[in-house]
Design a protein around this motif. Structure first.
Motif, short mmCIF file in Angstrom:
data_model
loop_
_atom_site.label_atom_id
_atom_site.label_comp_id
_atom_site.label_asym_id
_atom_site.label_seq_id
_atom_site.Cartn_x
_atom_site.Cartn_y
_atom_site.Cartn_z
N ASN A 1 -10.15 2.90 -7.88
CA ASN A 1 -9.73 3.42 -6.58
C ASN A 1 -8.39 4.13 -6.73
O ASN A 1 -7.41 3.83 -6.06
CB ASN A 1 -9.63 2.25 -5.58
CG ASN A 1 -9.59 2.75 -4.14
OD1 ASN A 1 -9.42 3.95 -3.90
ND2 ASN A 1 -9.73 1.85 -3.20
N LYS B 1 -7.27 7.11 -6.09
CA LYS B 1 -6.71 7.97 -5.05
C LYS B 1 -5.73 7.18 -4.18
O LYS B 1 -4.59 7.58 -4.00
CB LYS B 1 -7.83 8.54 -4.19
CG LYS B 1 -7.35 9.50 -3.12
CD LYS B 1 -8.52 10.12 -2.37
CE LYS B 1 -8.02 10.96 -1.21
NZ LYS B 1 -9.15 11.53 -0.45
N ARG B 2 -6.19 6.03 -3.67
CA ARG B 2 -5.34 5.24 -2.81
C ARG B 2 -4.16 4.67 -3.60
O ARG B 2 -3.03 4.67 -3.13
CB ARG B 2 -6.14 4.10 -2.18
CG ARG B 2 -5.35 3.39 -1.12
CD ARG B 2 -6.04 2.13 -0.68
NE ARG B 2 -5.94 1.10 -1.70
CZ ARG B 2 -6.70 0.02 -1.72
NH1 ARG B 2 -7.63 -0.15 -0.81
NH2 ARG B 2 -6.55 -0.88 -2.65
N TYR C 1 0.82 -1.21 0.00
CA TYR C 1 0.00 0.00 0.00
C TYR C 1 0.85 1.26 0.00
O TYR C 1 0.44 2.31 -0.45
CB TYR C 1 -0.94 0.02 1.21
CG TYR C 1 -2.00 -1.06 1.14
CD1 TYR C 1 -3.11 -0.91 0.30
CD2 TYR C 1 -1.90 -2.21 1.90
CE1 TYR C 1 -4.08 -1.88 0.21
CE2 TYR C 1 -2.88 -3.19 1.83
CZ TYR C 1 -3.97 -3.03 0.98
OH TYR C 1 -4.92 -4.00 0.90
N SER C 2 2.06 1.14 0.55
CA SER C 2 2.94 2.31 0.58
C SER C 2 4.37 1.85 0.75
O SER C 2 4.63 0.67 0.90
CB SER C 2 2.55 3.24 1.74
OG SER C 2 3.01 2.68 2.96
N THR D 1 2.29 11.82 3.84
CA THR D 1 1.19 11.10 3.19
C THR D 1 0.00 12.03 2.95
O THR D 1 -0.61 12.02 1.89
CB THR D 1 0.78 9.89 4.05
OG1 THR D 1 1.93 9.15 4.39
CG2 THR D 1 -0.20 9.00 3.30
N LEU E 1 -1.06 6.92 -4.25
CA LEU E 1 -0.16 7.24 -3.14
C LEU E 1 1.18 6.53 -3.33
O LEU E 1 2.24 7.17 -3.36
CB LEU E 1 -0.79 6.83 -1.81
CG LEU E 1 0.15 6.94 -0.60
CD1 LEU E 1 0.44 8.40 -0.28
CD2 LEU E 1 -0.41 6.23 0.62
N THR F 1 -5.28 -5.71 9.70
CA THR F 1 -6.19 -5.01 8.79
C THR F 1 -6.17 -5.78 7.49
O THR F 1 -5.12 -6.20 7.02
CB THR F 1 -5.71 -3.57 8.51
OG1 THR F 1 -4.33 -3.61 8.23
CG2 THR F 1 -5.97 -2.67 9.69
N LEU F 2 -7.33 -6.03 6.96
CA LEU F 2 -7.41 -6.88 5.79
C LEU F 2 -8.41 -6.27 4.81
O LEU F 2 -9.55 -6.00 5.17
CB LEU F 2 -7.90 -8.27 6.23
CG LEU F 2 -8.06 -9.30 5.15
CD1 LEU F 2 -6.70 -9.68 4.60
CD2 LEU F 2 -8.75 -10.52 5.71
N GLU F 3 -7.93 -6.04 3.60
CA GLU F 3 -8.83 -5.46 2.61
C GLU F 3 -9.85 -6.50 2.17
O GLU F 3 -9.54 -7.67 1.98
CB GLU F 3 -8.02 -4.99 1.40
CG GLU F 3 -8.84 -4.13 0.47
CD GLU F 3 -8.05 -3.67 -0.75
OE1 GLU F 3 -6.81 -3.75 -0.72
OE2 GLU F 3 -8.69 -3.24 -1.71
N ASN G 1 4.52 -2.58 6.42
CA ASN G 1 3.81 -3.11 7.57
C ASN G 1 3.88 -4.62 7.64
O ASN G 1 3.38 -5.21 8.58
CB ASN G 1 2.35 -2.68 7.52
CG ASN G 1 2.12 -1.52 8.43
OD1 ASN G 1 2.38 -1.62 9.63
ND2 ASN G 1 1.67 -0.41 7.88
#
Lengths: 73, 642
Positions: B97, B99-100, B64-65, B185, B103, B430-432, B69
């Protein structure tokens, strides 16, 4: 108040996230400070919960949701 | 064409954006799975050629970035931050999606990398009645933007064209730098918002999630959710146990044919015996599990691909967390009732390293299919086929309780390990929840092939080695003991028929072999459990695989035909202990059953645990703790019943 106290379909604005590494993680998953978050569903044993913000749709444990301060809307 | 002219293409993107589909599309079957140094994350590499230039493609784990993590994200971060390479990044973004997704893309641009932005899932964008101005987006990001549809293979030629003609000098995304990750961020999101407002026109609403949320109303429902999951599990197990029996029978008869062929066509002797009883027997023992592994991974890939696995994880997480496990642990645990090897491989989907490790450590306690023949033959010794308790068949009840014993012990061991194993990092769960999509069948096929390969080659090597070692131990004895047995029987040849003679020789040789000596040596240790040296031999030989127990028993009690379980049973029933009493009393048999429920007697599993944990420590701990459970459990049961 914190996100874990919301019931299904309740919404709030994300104010702050107290744990820094969780904050960085959630931010990157699209849960942005100042934006709306909604509790979509809570698992049958009351944990974890599915939350949405914009087009982001994730499952999070209550102990982590407790770190997220919100303003209920 | 030389190696120097090779160009590296690196695929990066968020999880669930279709990165792997694009990878499969670009490379086809020109791919291999390796490992990133020091970690258990798969490194998928492949290549494609345009004219005479070879392009190597590397599929980095979804992230994600660049602020990692998980182990996966760390690899991606390290790869991107490595300034020694000049690789071209193809950033795969879910266009619904953006926007996310942008990043991470913006962070990569700011690392000074050359980037091509591939916009995937364009079909969904049109369904949502959204429009996107590609030229404007490309201009604001300073990199080429190519719309693609990885599922349908659209836009791939354009993407390849853009790769071959790449000529862009990267311009930084953020002009002001900020050392605080959160502030940085937020700044990026602010700029991304401005760009997207300018480039995307939103005439409709995002429908992608509407259908998914409707499906979730059923699939994560308090009652139906669990019910549907149970039915699915039932179907999966039905498939693993019953569908796979046809190919398994075929493989078994194939190997019987092969060993017969080799045995009769090669000149008799050591080489013949080694090939037949060492190599082919060992190979057969591995290949027989391929159908179950293929079926299991077909289901797992489909469940992952459609997005359902994330829901299972959501439903089961709270219950399994009590035991230090994770919602995703349910699949490895239940798969273990077929075979622990693919089950332990499937634990990779668990992100949290501690929960994954505990899952791997306890999974072999679930009663696998290799224990079934052992249970069957032993239970028949103490309970007759038609005894019942009210309407229940007693044999069936006993088997069921052995399965339950394994399951409960697995959970309790997990609970204990939860306290003992220190977590390296406290990571949030955390799980998408990806949107539901139809499975990509090509993906399923590629996944099955790669998992079967890992099993055959990685675990296979070790099983073959151990099979050969066991063959040596049971085929040779010290000095000339074997020759003397042969001599002794040559004199009596006329009195016995041929089959009886050869099985008598086999059983006497086994007693005199190194394996027999080991059996006699460990006899004092296993006497408190009610076992004699013959059972000792079986414990030693079934260290390679549990089902070897039946074969060893057959040889020990001089039964020529291994499939004839009834006569093994009769011989075992008549077997006497040292004092002339019955050997297989209720106490001894129950004690032996408990031993097989708990003990870690499977080289394949140990091999795969070593491979998956990248450490010799964990398989050793597994042998010790499961061995201790087996010894103590059997001792207690034997003491109670005798």
């Amino acid at each position: 108040m914190t996100l874990d106290t919301l019931k299904e379909n309740e919404k709030g604005i994300i104010e702050s996230i107290s744990d820094e590494s969780l904050a960085i993680q959630l931010l990157a998953m699209g849960f942005i400070l100042g934006e709306e978050v909604k509790v979509e569903r809570i698992a049958p044993l009351n944990d974890p919960m599915i939350i949405t913000s914009g087009d982001n749709y994730i499952s999070i444990r209550k102990k982590d949701a407790k770190q997220i301060k919100i303003n209920k809307t | 064409m030389s190696d120097i002219s090779d160009t590296n293409i690196v695929l990066v993107g968020n999880p669930n954006t279709g990165k792997s589909t694009l990878f499969n599309l670009l490379t086809g079957l020109n791919q291999k799975v390796g490992n990133f140094p020091g970690v258990t994350v798969d490194k998928k590499t492949g290549y494609f050629k345009i004219n005479d230039t070879k392009y190597n493609v590397i599929d980095l784990p979804g992230a994600y970035s660049l602020n990692p993590n998980s182990e996966d994200e760390k690899i991606t971060r390290n790869y991107i931050s490595d300034t020694t390479n000049n690789d071209l990044i193809v950033f795969v973004a879910d266009v619904t999606n953006l926007k996310r997704n942008l990043l991470l893309c913006s962070q990569i641009i700011d690392e000074g990398k050359q980037v091509i932005l591939g916009l995937n899932m364009m079909d969904l964008l049109y369904k949502n009645k959204q429009e996107i101005n590609l030229e404007k987006l490309a201009a604001s990001l300073g990199c080429p933007v190519i719309p693609i549809n990885a599922r349908l293979g659209k836009g791939i030629n354009k993407l390849k064209e853009s790769i071959t003609n790449y000529q862009v000098n990267p311009t930084p995304f953020l002009t002001e730098s900020n050392n605080n990750t959160i502030d940085d961020t937020m700044l990026r999101f602010k700029k991304i918002d401005t760009i997207l407002n300018d480039c995307v026109t939103n005439k409709g609403e995002n429908k992608s999630y509407l259908l998914t949320k409707k499906i979730d109303n059923i699939l994560t429902h308090k009652i139906y959710g669990y019910l549907i999951f149970l039915i699915l599990l039932f179907i999966i197990f039905q498939a693993i146990f019953s569908w796979s029996s046809y190919p398994m029978d075929l493989i078994e008869s194939g190997f019987i044919w092969l060993s017969d062929f080799v045995a009769t066509n090669l000149p008799e002797g050591v080489l013949n015996d080694l090939l037949v009883n060492g190599v082919i027997a060992g190979l057969g023992g591995i290949v027989i599990f391929v159908p179950q592994i293929a079926i299991l991974f077909a289901f797992i890939t489909i469940l992952e691909d459609t997005g359902y696995m994330a829901r299972v994880s959501f439903l089961m997480d709270r219950i399994l967390r009590i035991f230090g496990l994770n919602g995703k642990s349910i699949i490895p645990l239940l798969s273990s009732t077929a075979c622990a090897v693919p089950a332990i491989m499937s634990a990779r989907t668990i992100g949290n390293p501690k929960e994954r490790l505990i899952t791997i450590m306890v999974a072999p306690l679930m009663s696998c299919s290799a224990r079934i023949p052992v249970y069957t033959i032993l239970i028949a010794l103490i309970v007759s086929e038609d005894s019942t308790i009210s309407i229940f068949n007693l044999q069936g009840l006993l088997v069921l309780s052995l399965y339950l014993l394994g399951f409960v012990t697995a959970l309790l061991s997990a609970l204990l390990m939860k306290w003992l194993i220190k977590a390296k990092q406290q990571s949030a769960f955390t799980l998408e929840m990806p949107i539901y999509r139809a499975p990509r069948w090509k993906n399923v096929g590629i996944e099955i092939v790669s998992k079967v390969k890992i099993f055959l080659f990685d675990a296979g090597k070790i099983i073959i080695a151990i099979s050969i070692l066991l063959w040596v131990l049971s085929s040779y004895g010290p000095g000339d003991t074997f020759e003397e047995i042969d001599k002794k029987y040559v004199q009596n040849e006329q009195q016995l028929d041929k089959d009886e003679l050869s099985s008598k020789i086999a059983s006497e040789k086994l007693e005199a072999s190194y394996a027999g000596i080991i059996g006699k040596t460990i006899e004092p240790t296993i006497k408190p459990l009610g076992y004699d040296w013959k059972i000792g031999i079986s414990l030693v030989t079934s260290f390679a695989a549990r089902e070897v127990f039946v074969g060893t028993m057959a040889t020990l009690y001089s039964v020529g035909d291994e499939d004839n379980t009834k006569s093994i049973r009769q011989k075992m029933m008549e077997a006497k202990n040292a004092d002339g009493g019955k050997l297989y009393t209720t106490a001894t048999t129950l004690s032996l059953l408990i031993f097989y429920v708990f003990a870690m007697q499977c080289m394949a599993t140990l091999a795969i645990v070593y491979r998956e944990t990248k450490s010799i420590k964990w398989p050793i701990i597994q042998i010790i703790y499961m061995g201790a459970l087996a010894y103590i459990g059997s001792f207690v049961i034997y003491t109670i019943f005798s």
